[in-house]
Design an enzyme around this catalytic site. Structure first.
Site, short mmCIF file in Angstrom:
data_model
loop_
_atom_site.label_atom_id
_atom_site.label_comp_id
_atom_site.label_asym_id
_atom_site.label_seq_id
_atom_site.Cartn_x
_atom_site.Cartn_y
_atom_site.Cartn_z
N GLY A 248 0.83 -1.21 0.00
CA GLY A 248 0.00 0.00 0.00
C GLY A 248 0.86 1.25 0.00
N GLU A 285 -4.38 -3.44 -5.21
CA GLU A 285 -5.34 -3.39 -4.10
C GLU A 285 -5.07 -2.19 -3.21
OE1 GLU A 285 -4.33 -6.88 -1.90
OE2 GLU A 285 -4.60 -8.23 -3.59
N GLY A 287 -5.73 0.86 -0.72
CA GLY A 287 -6.76 1.28 0.23
C GLY A 287 -6.47 2.70 0.69
N ARG A 324 -5.77 4.87 15.47
CA ARG A 324 -4.40 4.74 14.96
C ARG A 324 -3.32 5.26 15.91
NH1 ARG A 324 -2.55 6.57 10.88
NH2 ARG A 324 -1.50 4.70 10.16
N CYS A 356 -11.53 5.99 29.10
CA CYS A 356 -10.76 5.75 30.34
C CYS A 356 -9.55 4.86 30.08
CB CYS A 356 -11.67 5.12 31.38
SG CYS A 356 -12.97 6.25 31.82
N TYR A 384 -8.71 3.69 7.73
CA TYR A 384 -8.44 2.97 8.96
C TYR A 384 -8.83 3.78 10.20
CZ TYR A 384 -5.89 0.08 5.67
OH TYR A 384 -5.56 -0.72 4.60
#
Ligand code: LLP
Length: 428
Positions: A248, A285, A287, A324, A356, A384
């Site tokens: 990617g 492919e 993304g 992330r 928390c 993501y």
């Protein structure tokens, strides 16, 4: 109106007259209308990222399969389906989404190390384009499922080229120690095994080395390794119709400088030509590079909390919306929706969410001019983020809006507690 001030890496997000816009829509107005946290995506940004790949493949036989794990919201899938893309899926649920979004199932490739028999059956019945097989055991199982249905499953075998993509260890996929694909040295034998199974039809070869790759060299190395294998597999009498080649491409999160998709493919296609494989069909492919910088997450400051060692800026988005940073220590730029204050910010904050967990941070050591009620945009939030969002702390997932020029379309309603409890029940 003063000239638009573009944000680096975000060609369709800009300040116009001090107000941050996605395309022609003021983000403050969207936050008023739909509340925060709110994901906002630019359709033009997605199509322009796609166009870079299309330019790269001009005149070639190629199929772009959007890796929908990056963002599988139906309104986003619809953009790519309408643009003629196929889809890279990793579950039966993702296949259901392709169908719901009006995608062409014949252009679907099914990746992933743990496909179940039920998922194989579903994908065969739907007539998908290709299964990317990740182990020898999976070959046998797929052959059995297909034979039982009186079918032959089209397959590629994912080969692990053992190339270092020079990215975060959690998102490298093509090294020997990764769980993906079959070892390069076993590939020929496994292809011969595949060709001998009654329920399979070998159509391609597949390779994927990682995500958020910002250098060209790992791609060139991996392509060489894959072409070596194509040569030996074809020499053994097994024709390879297509090469599914991935890794990617990265996006600009924080002064990252990945190659442009068309420039990268110029080099990769030159290699193909050089080695006599000009006519081979290519599949990719991508993304993140199609959606990552199309999206922002709008959030509001709830509290500002000065501390002895750190100042905290507590916002209404959290790790359940933007996982992330907590998962990969990833950097996302954070900017105000309005820069009209004119003050140069001087206070440094850790920007954190209400969950928390000490790991619930969105940005560390950010210099900001904020007070309760200030609205901010977390950038590079198209990939993501929503697709990895959770309900941790019984927080409903955010709403999503797709902007197209002056128009803003709500593509996902904010989730409420009733939505979250729908499938639960008390005992007795
Ligand atoms: N194809 C395969 C087989 C993959 O494993 C992946 C990503 C892709 C395509 C899409 O790669 P992309 O173009 O998006 O880089 N959650 C992580 C990223 C995980 C990527 C896993 N595989 C993150 O937020 O950085």
């Amino acid at each position: 109106m003063s000239a638009a001030i573009q944000l680096p890496g975000h060609p369709f997000v800009a300040y116009r007259g001090h107000a941050l816009h996605t395309e022609d829509v003021a983000l403050d107005a969207l936050a008023d209308q739909y509340g925060t946290p709110l994901f906002v995506y630019s359709k033009a940004s997605m199509l322009s990222a796609l166009a870079a790949y299309q330019r790269g493949f001009a005149g070639r036989s190629a199929q772009i399969c959007y890796a929908m794990k990056a963002n599988s919201s139906l309104g986003v899938l619809q953009v790519f389906a309408d643009a003629g893309c196929g889809f890279d899926i990793v579950s039966g649920g993702e296949l259901d989404r392709v169908v719901a979004a009006g995608g062409d199932v014949r252009k679907v490739i099914f990746s992933g190390v743990g496909k179940t028999r039920a998922e194989m059956h579903q994908a065969l019945a739907a007539g998908i384009g290709c299964f990317n097989i990740e182990s020898e055991a999976e070959l046998e199982v797929l052959s059995g499922v297909a034979t039982g249905m009186g079918l032959r499953a089209p397959v590629s075998i994912r080969v692990n080229p053992n190339v270092d993509p020079k990215t975060h260890p959690y998102i490298s996929t093509g090294l020997k120690g990764n769980k993906f694909g079959v070892a390069h040295e076993d590939a020929l034998r496994i292809y011969q095994h595949a060709a001998s199974l009654p329920g399979l039809r070998v159509v391609g070869i597949d390779c994927h080395i990682g995500s958020q790759i910002t250098e060209t060299t790992p791609y060139l190395e991996a392509m060489d390794r894959v072409l070596d294998l194509v040569a030996s597999i074809e020499a053994a009498g097994i024709p390879i119709e297509h090469i599914d080649f991935g890794g990617g491409l990265g996006i600009n999160y924080n002064n990252d400088t990945p190659p442009e998709a068309d420039a990268l493919w110029l080099q990769l296609l030159a290699k193909l030509d050089q080695r006599g494989y000009s006519g081979k069909k290519l599949m990719i492919e991508p993304g993140r590079s199609l959606v990552g910088n199309a999206g922002v997450c709008l959030t509001e400051v709830l509290y500002v909390k000065p501390g002895e060692q750190k100042n905290f800026c507590i916002i209404d988005a959290a790790m359940n919306d933007l996982p992330r940073p907590a998962m990969y220590q990833a950097f996302h730029a954070i900017v105000p929706l309005s820069d009209k204050a004119g003050n140069t910010p001087t206070v440094t904050y850790d920007v954190v969410g209400p969950v928390c967990e000490s790991g619930d941070w969105i940005g560390r050591d950010r210099v900001l001019d904020v007070a309760a009620g200030t609205r901010l945009a977390v950038l590079s939030a198209g990939a993501y983020c929503m697709s990895m969002a959770s309900n941790y702390n019984t927080r409903g997932r955010a709403a999503e809006v797709l902007v197209d020029g002056k128009a803003a379309h709500l593509i996902r309603q904010r989730e409420n507690s009733q939505d979250q409890m729908r499938h639960e029940q008390l005992v007795g």
